[in-house]
Design a protein around this motif. Sequence first.
Motif, mmCIF file in Angstrom:
data_model
loop_
_atom_site.group_PDB
_atom_site.id
_atom_site.type_symbol
_atom_site.label_atom_id
_atom_site.label_comp_id
_atom_site.label_asym_id
_atom_site.label_seq_id
_atom_site.Cartn_x
_atom_site.Cartn_y
_atom_site.Cartn_z
ATOM 1 N N LYS A 164 0.838 -1.198 0.000
ATOM 2 C CA LYS A 164 0.000 0.000 0.000
ATOM 3 C C LYS A 164 0.879 1.257 0.000
ATOM 4 O O LYS A 164 1.947 1.275 0.602
ATOM 5 N N ASP A 165 0.389 2.277 -0.681
ATOM 6 C CA ASP A 165 1.113 3.558 -0.666
ATOM 7 C C ASP A 165 1.019 4.181 0.720
ATOM 8 O O ASP A 165 -0.040 4.151 1.367
ATOM 9 N N VAL A 166 2.132 4.754 1.171
ATOM 10 C CA VAL A 166 2.149 5.467 2.446
ATOM 11 C C VAL A 166 1.952 6.947 2.151
ATOM 12 O O VAL A 166 2.832 7.580 1.538
ATOM 13 N N PRO A 167 0.828 7.528 2.560
ATOM 14 C CA PRO A 167 0.541 8.928 2.220
ATOM 15 C C PRO A 167 1.428 9.896 2.998
ATOM 16 O O PRO A 167 1.912 9.592 4.084
ATOM 17 N N ALA A 168 1.591 11.088 2.424
ATOM 18 C CA ALA A 168 2.400 12.130 3.071
ATOM 19 C C ALA A 168 1.513 13.073 3.871
ATOM 20 O O ALA A 168 0.340 13.289 3.540
ATOM 21 N N VAL A 169 2.075 13.634 4.925
ATOM 22 C CA VAL A 169 1.381 14.604 5.774
ATOM 23 C C VAL A 169 1.708 16.002 5.247
ATOM 24 O O VAL A 169 2.866 16.438 5.276
ATOM 25 N N ALA A 170 0.691 16.699 4.769
ATOM 26 C CA ALA A 170 0.903 17.975 4.076
ATOM 27 C C ALA A 170 1.561 19.036 4.957
ATOM 28 O O ALA A 170 2.380 19.832 4.470
ATOM 29 N N LYS A 171 1.230 19.056 6.249
ATOM 30 C CA LYS A 171 1.756 20.121 7.107
ATOM 31 C C LYS A 171 3.274 20.032 7.309
ATOM 32 O O LYS A 171 3.903 20.996 7.750
ATOM 33 N N SER A 172 3.854 18.876 6.979
ATOM 34 C CA SER A 172 5.298 18.741 7.178
ATOM 35 C C SER A 172 6.114 19.204 5.978
ATOM 36 O O SER A 172 7.349 19.181 6.015
ATOM 37 N N LYS A 173 5.445 19.639 4.899
ATOM 38 C CA LYS A 173 6.177 20.065 3.704
ATOM 39 C C LYS A 173 6.952 21.345 3.987
ATOM 40 O O LYS A 173 6.385 22.347 4.432
ATOM 41 N N PRO A 174 8.262 21.369 3.739
ATOM 42 C CA PRO A 174 9.066 22.578 3.997
ATOM 43 C C PRO A 174 8.778 23.670 2.971
ATOM 44 O O PRO A 174 8.225 23.408 1.897
ATOM 45 N N ALA A 175 9.166 24.878 3.303
ATOM 46 C CA ALA A 175 8.898 26.017 2.421
ATOM 47 C C ALA A 175 9.773 25.998 1.170
ATOM 48 O O ALA A 175 9.371 26.513 0.128
ATOM 49 N N ALA A 176 10.945 25.410 1.256
ATOM 50 C CA ALA A 176 11.876 25.402 0.118
ATOM 51 C C ALA A 176 12.408 23.987 -0.107
ATOM 52 O O ALA A 176 12.407 23.169 0.809
ATOM 53 N N PRO A 177 12.839 23.683 -1.329
ATOM 54 C CA PRO A 177 13.402 22.360 -1.609
ATOM 55 C C PRO A 177 14.622 22.076 -0.738
ATOM 56 O O PRO A 177 15.331 22.988 -0.310
ATOM 57 N N ILE A 178 14.866 20.812 -0.496
ATOM 58 C CA ILE A 178 15.999 20.395 0.333
ATOM 59 C C ILE A 178 17.185 20.084 -0.575
ATOM 60 O O ILE A 178 17.169 19.106 -1.321
ATOM 61 N N VAL A 179 18.194 20.930 -0.524
ATOM 62 C CA VAL A 179 19.397 20.741 -1.337
ATOM 63 C C VAL A 179 20.488 20.199 -0.427
ATOM 64 O O VAL A 179 20.864 20.831 0.564
ATOM 65 N N LEU A 180 20.989 19.027 -0.779
ATOM 66 C CA LEU A 180 22.004 18.377 0.038
ATOM 67 C C LEU A 180 23.378 18.499 -0.598
ATOM 68 O O LEU A 180 23.577 18.113 -1.752
ATOM 69 N N LYS A 181 24.315 19.026 0.142
ATOM 70 C CA LYS A 181 25.708 19.022 -0.288
ATOM 71 C C LYS A 181 26.265 17.608 -0.081
ATOM 72 O O LYS A 181 25.677 16.805 0.646
#
Length: 254
Positions: A164-181
Motif C-alpha cells: 500500500k502507498d504510504v501517504p504524506a502529511v501535508a503540514k510537514s512540507k518545507p517552504a523550500a526544496p531540500i538541497v544536500l551538499k
Amino acid sequence: MRNHRKNTVLAAAAIAALSLGLTACGGGDDAAGAKDAGSASSSQSTAGTGDNGTAGGGTADQTAAKSGSGSTGGSATGGSTAGSTTGGSKSGSSTGSTGSTGSTGGKSSAAAPACAYGDIKVTAAKADEVPTEHITLTATNTSGRSCTLLEYPLIAFGPIQTAKDVPAVAKSKPAAPIVLKPGAPAYANVRIALGGAHEDNKVVNEFNVNLFAAEGPAEGSIVVKAPAGGLAVDEAAAKTGYWTYELRNGADEF
C-alpha cells in the motif's frame, strides 16, 4: 730779464708742441689698432656665421620644432583620442557586459539536480518510545555533488507491486526544496503504527524507499534494513513526513 722770460716762453711752447705731436702719433696708432681689432672681430663673426651655420642652425631648430609639433599632434590624436574612445569606452563597457552575463550564468547553473537513488543512502532508526509508533529515515548524500531531495520518501512496506502507498502529511512540507551538499543528511518522520498489538500489524525486516524525480517517482528503489528486531507495521495507519533538514516540533508530529 726780458730775454730770459722770452727764452722760457719759447722753451715751454716747444715742449707743448712736442707733446701734441707725440699724442697725435699715439692716437693714430690706437685708432689703427682699434680699426684692425674691429675688422678682426667682424671677420671672426662672419667666419663664425659661415662655419657654425648660425642661420642654418636656427632653421634646423625651427624644422625640428615643427617636426616635434607634428609628432605631438599625432600622439594626441592617435594615443589619446583613439585610445580613450576605442580602448576605454567600448572595451570597458563590453567587458562589463560580459561580466554581468557570466554572473547570471553562474546563478542559473547553481540549481542542483534531483537526487537519484544512486546518490542517496537511507537508514532507519526507531523513535525513543514504547511501543514503537514512529521511525526516522535519514537520507545521506553519498555522491560527489549537491543534489535536491524532492518531496517525501515513497515507502513500500512489502513487495512494491502489492504494498500500500504510504501517504504524506501535508503540514510537514518545507517552504523550500531540500538541497544536500555531498555528505549532508536530510530526515523524514514516518508513522508505522498507532501503538499496541493489532491483528493487521506485520513484522517488516526490510522495506523499499523510492525518491521523486522532477517528473514524478524516480527509477530505482533503495532497500532499507529495519532496526534490530524488525518493525511492527500497520499499513492502514502508516504516514510519512516530507524530507527536511531537521525534524520540527508540530510540523513533524503526527
